[in-house]
Design an enzyme around this catalytic site. Structure first.
Site, mmCIF file in Angstrom:
data_model
loop_
_atom_site.group_PDB
_atom_site.id
_atom_site.type_symbol
_atom_site.label_atom_id
_atom_site.label_comp_id
_atom_site.label_asym_id
_atom_site.label_seq_id
_atom_site.Cartn_x
_atom_site.Cartn_y
_atom_site.Cartn_z
ATOM 1 N N CYS B 52 1.732 2.928 -2.411
ATOM 2 C CA CYS B 52 2.816 4.049 -2.831
ATOM 3 C C CYS B 52 1.964 4.883 -3.637
ATOM 4 C CB CYS B 52 3.870 3.215 -3.561
ATOM 5 S SG CYS B 52 4.986 4.567 -4.132
ATOM 6 N N ASP B 59 2.927 -0.971 -0.099
ATOM 7 C CA ASP B 59 4.174 -0.662 0.954
ATOM 8 C C ASP B 59 3.631 -1.564 2.293
ATOM 9 O OD1 ASP B 59 5.910 1.010 -0.280
ATOM 10 O OD2 ASP B 59 4.384 2.545 0.000
ATOM 11 N N GLU B 75 -10.342 2.043 21.392
ATOM 12 C CA GLU B 75 -10.820 0.778 21.641
ATOM 13 C C GLU B 75 -10.124 0.226 20.730
ATOM 14 O OE1 GLU B 75 -12.480 -2.607 20.580
ATOM 15 O OE2 GLU B 75 -12.823 -1.049 19.165
#
Ligand SMILES: [Ca+2]
Ligand SMILES: [Ca+2]
Ligand SMILES: [Ca+2]
Ligand SMILES: [Ca+2]
Ligand SMILES: [Ca+2]
Ligand SMILES: [Ca+2]
Ligand SMILES: [Ca+2]
Ligand SMILES: [Ca+2]
Ligand SMILES: [Ca+2]
Ligand SMILES: [Ca+2]
Ligand SMILES: [Ca+2]
Ligand SMILES: [Ca+2]
Ligand SMILES: [Ca+2]
Ligand SMILES: [Ca+2]
Ligand SMILES: [Ca+2]
Ligand SMILES: [Ca+2]
Lengths: 154, 154, 154, 154, 154, 154, 154, 154, 154, 154
Positions: B52, B59, B75
């Site tokens: 955050c 988070d 990929e």
């Protein structure tokens, strides 16, 4: 804050304001309609809310109460008002959950009681609290409360 | 931070350290094995984490990416390393989610792309972010991402 | 590797060895029992497995195929053997999934066909592939395949 | 009660008391970090509570808000406090749900907004309320809110 | 790295940076608000992440901790920071899971404690780790943690 | 086919070809990082496949293994390769499932081990196989494997 | 085998033997109690069984029928007996499913009809069949049948 | 049996006996608190019961009603009493379901209304009835009712 | 109707007609591949059907059988044919369910056996039947059959 | 109100009116088809309804009954009529649930019986009642009733 045990529920079917605090809430106890029989009563209260004593922010919980009645049972509307009275009450999860269980146990004097408090997450970590008055009585049928562990997203 | 399009994935089957930041992460693009065919590729990344920007707390999100490849496809190991590079990156939910989608869109130049970011709750309220590069192409088969709305406890 | 369309399934109710590769697998096509009717046939194959062309490790997928038959339908045991023939085949997820759909489409010449490949996660990120031969025909009833997005643990 | 649009959230990372009423609650709006991009932001608030204007008993709802930001986005902690400010507010389900949506729409001026209010049953019959500011914008990706219909017991 | 037991949580309601490692993380212990009562406290932490000691790639887990408090309880924000401190820590699943449980047990001295670590799959095979300090105390109500077995796709 | 117990996993982080048969597969055992502690390790392997000894058709199973380690633990990549080595092995469900459990038990010498094999249906009837080395040790925390009974369609 | 349209159901509330074959089964049609109103009737028949025409083994299906009535509706007990009459009937999945739909459509002459046949797996691969008489009428409310894709075990 | 539209609900917060029949039940309509706004109101009534007109046995249904209000909304307690008044009413599933929808539509004069009746199985085959007053209005947000197809056992 | 114990299954991989009645069905028993080991074998048969002895209407059940083998195990194709032989057999739920269990127990002579019959509802009330040959053996791992209680609609 | 034990069910396959009250309802008991065998019979009745003795409003419950038969079993159609006879009966949840169990126990004289009553919520709080005649007999297989705890919305 003492329990009553008279024959008629006083609040069922009436308009009753929400008590201002748990201390003001009166629980009604009515005679057990099946005295002398060992059976279990379960309430689920998915709408519990109180306030955090540190931040004053609202806390929420899903609460489930199981008990084996003695001479009285708690009248469900008074129980609802009692639970609603925590709306502006500050308390820690542990204190609130165990406190509800212990007040009911003390006033109603059931054979046995337990309470599970499943609190909504704060900061990503929910807390569940489980208390029972004693090991369950012999011969009691006691299903799992079946509230799932919190699982975040996805 | 430019995209590459050569024939062999460089990271699949190798030990590769986690890039230090999204800017350092290199995404590998390999030729689309079914060029000229309109089809959809979906990645689910239930293990996304960033920081955050206000509190520096971690988070977490469950992220799902859908795209219709053009000449190249990303990929998957390099995508995993790119997503892992957000581990110590500070960013708002909106910025991170849309930013991942837009970087992939810009570098890979797919026909179409969308990203859903399903963030774990903070303070009881989770945020979901949904972005797509345009309305879906005509004739595309595009199943719902099917990530449930957050529901708290009980 | 050409499709056959004669009247009797040759493999149903027989012991048939697993073909050594997709190229060796023969698909049987039998007359559509409801020719001239627009309807949808769905196969779910939760047991698909092939090999990763980079690492040679096994890959697994849950595959769902939808099609609107033309003059023939694919006989289900030969389809099962065809899908089983990928057991020792090396292929990328995109190539295998779209390739199965395109081979069926080319040989069987249905009105329309789509295939969803829901691959088990590798490195935490599963890939889903969705291909259809064209936008669905007008008036077709085409339910969602309803395979949930991957969600990790918890 | 006017919306603010300055650069920093004022309430995130602070101790903030719950506003006494919706009228007293101030919502903070911060610049959209991805201006000019059409994307969707979803909040789920499973902990909403207000009071019934007829009986003064608590009502509970699970609320989900979706919007496409314009120049600003609502700061999530101020949104949480705004929703929390309904705790002692009396209002009908229809009025509260649509009113929250319309206040956010008026103050924030998003491109588009919708709100779903999924209320807990009273008398056996729950009510859900669904409002949106207009038909969704062209090209928007708008997943279902996916909150199940109430089903009673069993 | 010793536990503290004073009356006020030091981290709840404050901005606190994430500790750099588990060794640097300080857990706060506050007095048990219901001393002398046998009850269970459960934390669910669906956002745990650490690093693989062989490949340095991120690992993810859903962790659930159950304990019966003695004289103190762990303050939940400090627990969150402690768990967050594994973000850049290298450790095997077994070591990390049992280690978290044993540190909490040693510092907090609860009556009893258990920890379940439900790790996200790597290479198709997830690992779950279950440890408890002893057989559960007599008379304890101890619900199942109820985290489902991993099931792949489909 | 003897078990090894040295300090480093030899296969984790390496490219390793799939062994040609269970007899050729070598399982690696590394020192238990928490020796002297009674805890449970669970592996879920939703991608198991072998061949039917009568029809040579592929069989599929979801396999879950639980054990309490002694001095060593099985390294998970070698376990994955061992399970993958059944890919071209002919065996009855009972034999394969119990055989995997007994080989691990014999080589690793854990305190206790059990294996559940949940086989995909053939002819409409799936078979599940459950084996454990003995009754579970006293004081062990042993959650249910929680794999649902097969239920057909609808 | 012609449909009847008289005022009273002949089979509801009576003991009626199962018809020996679909050809012998008589469907009863009673006046639509809401003629001139466009509405949908859905039957779910999770207990359908017929015989495989190649192996004579029993096949099972979960069947769902949706229709918009015209002047008559099919009486549900006669429908149940008709479906039961397939018990000793040999037929391919496609033929049986579409055939049931077409017989009902021809005899009852509804505005519109569709049938979904969700067959139990044989050889690991279940087949679903979806037929409708035409694109759904304008303005019709037509919920998804919501029968999940088959998912094997785990 | 005419609808009323005055300012206060007459039955909310009162003890009201169950009406003896649908004809005797009075529905109360109160002013729409958000007139001029297009929004949807949904009621779920999982407890509906009436009597079979042929056998007089009880029938049960889960009923969901969606509508877009015009000048009035139906007061929910009067709706509950109206639905309860079918308790001793004989009626076919089609007639009862569509009839409830049409009475509400006629009396309340909403912009639009639909009703889904999901009846419990009799003889193994449940019936669902879906009616709407017209195609949904342009721009309306109308979530799926999400009641699952019946699935029998297992 | 006597059980056979020879070395090769006679019906696996062959075309075998469905026996005309349970009395005509022959169950094959083959040597236990893991003699002397206590383990559990579970069959799920979601496709069971027989006839009601009073009304001759079809009955349906989901059946689960658990047993601990002795010297022989039942060959699964012969079990399937045996279960299929009830297709035209009249019997009460209790009789059929316990009878299947007792015939298997008598012929196969396993260490222990149980059978659960989960019957589809008739008249709104489903019946489940549970029988076991004795209390489960000491030290047996015996997971719950996990078939949900019937729940009607909604 | 006495129980009967003769050889043939009198109500199965007949049109029988719903009894006016529980006192008028006659339960039929037929000989146990498997006398001397310990097995469990489970009924699920998701359609129970009675009246609240205080408000006369309808109450609803999902009821599950388990018993071990002695010399007789209860005939299921008479049980259905008995349960239906509560339709116009006033009774408290506790009284009704335990009363049904005790009447069955007294009249049928089974070896053992239990009843679970899962009542729909009133005022947000549902009540569950669990009674059994004694601790379950030794050696009985007694699966959980598996009815989930009420969880409100979301
Ligand atoms: Ca009282
Ligand atoms: Ca997740
Ligand atoms: Ca490259
Ligand atoms: Ca052919
Ligand atoms: Ca998780
Ligand atoms: Ca129910
Ligand atoms: Ca402290
Ligand atoms: Ca699968
Ligand atoms: Ca080694
Ligand atoms: Ca079914
Ligand atoms: Ca699986
Ligand atoms: Ca009125
Ligand atoms: Ca079934
Ligand atoms: Ca229901
Ligand atoms: Ca009788
Ligand atoms: Ca909730």
């Amino acid at each position: 804050m003492s329990g009553k045990s008279d024959n008629a529920p006083r609040q069922l079917g009436q308009q009753t304001p929400l008590p201002g605090s748990p201390a003001e809430a009166e629980l009604d106890y009515v005679p057990n309609p099946r005295p002398g029989t060992q059976y279990l009563i379960r309430f689920a209260a998915p709408e519990f809310t109180s306030l955090c004593p540190v931040t004053s922010q609202p806390d929420f919980a899903h609460i489930v109460i199981d008990y084996v009645p003695g001479e009285t049972i708690v009248e469900s509307k008074s129980l609802k008002l009692f639970l609603g009275s925590f709306r502006n009450h500050n308390g820690f999860h542990e204190d609130v959950t165990v406190g509800i269980g212990q007040r009911l146990f003390t006033e109603m004097q059931p054979e046995w009681l337990r309470i599970g408090g499943y609190w909504y997450p704060r900061g990503g970590i929910p807390i569940d609290i489980f208390w029972q008055s004693a090991a369950p009585p012999e011969g009691l049928w006691l299903p799992d409360q079946g509230v799932a562990s919190y699982r975040g997203r996805g």
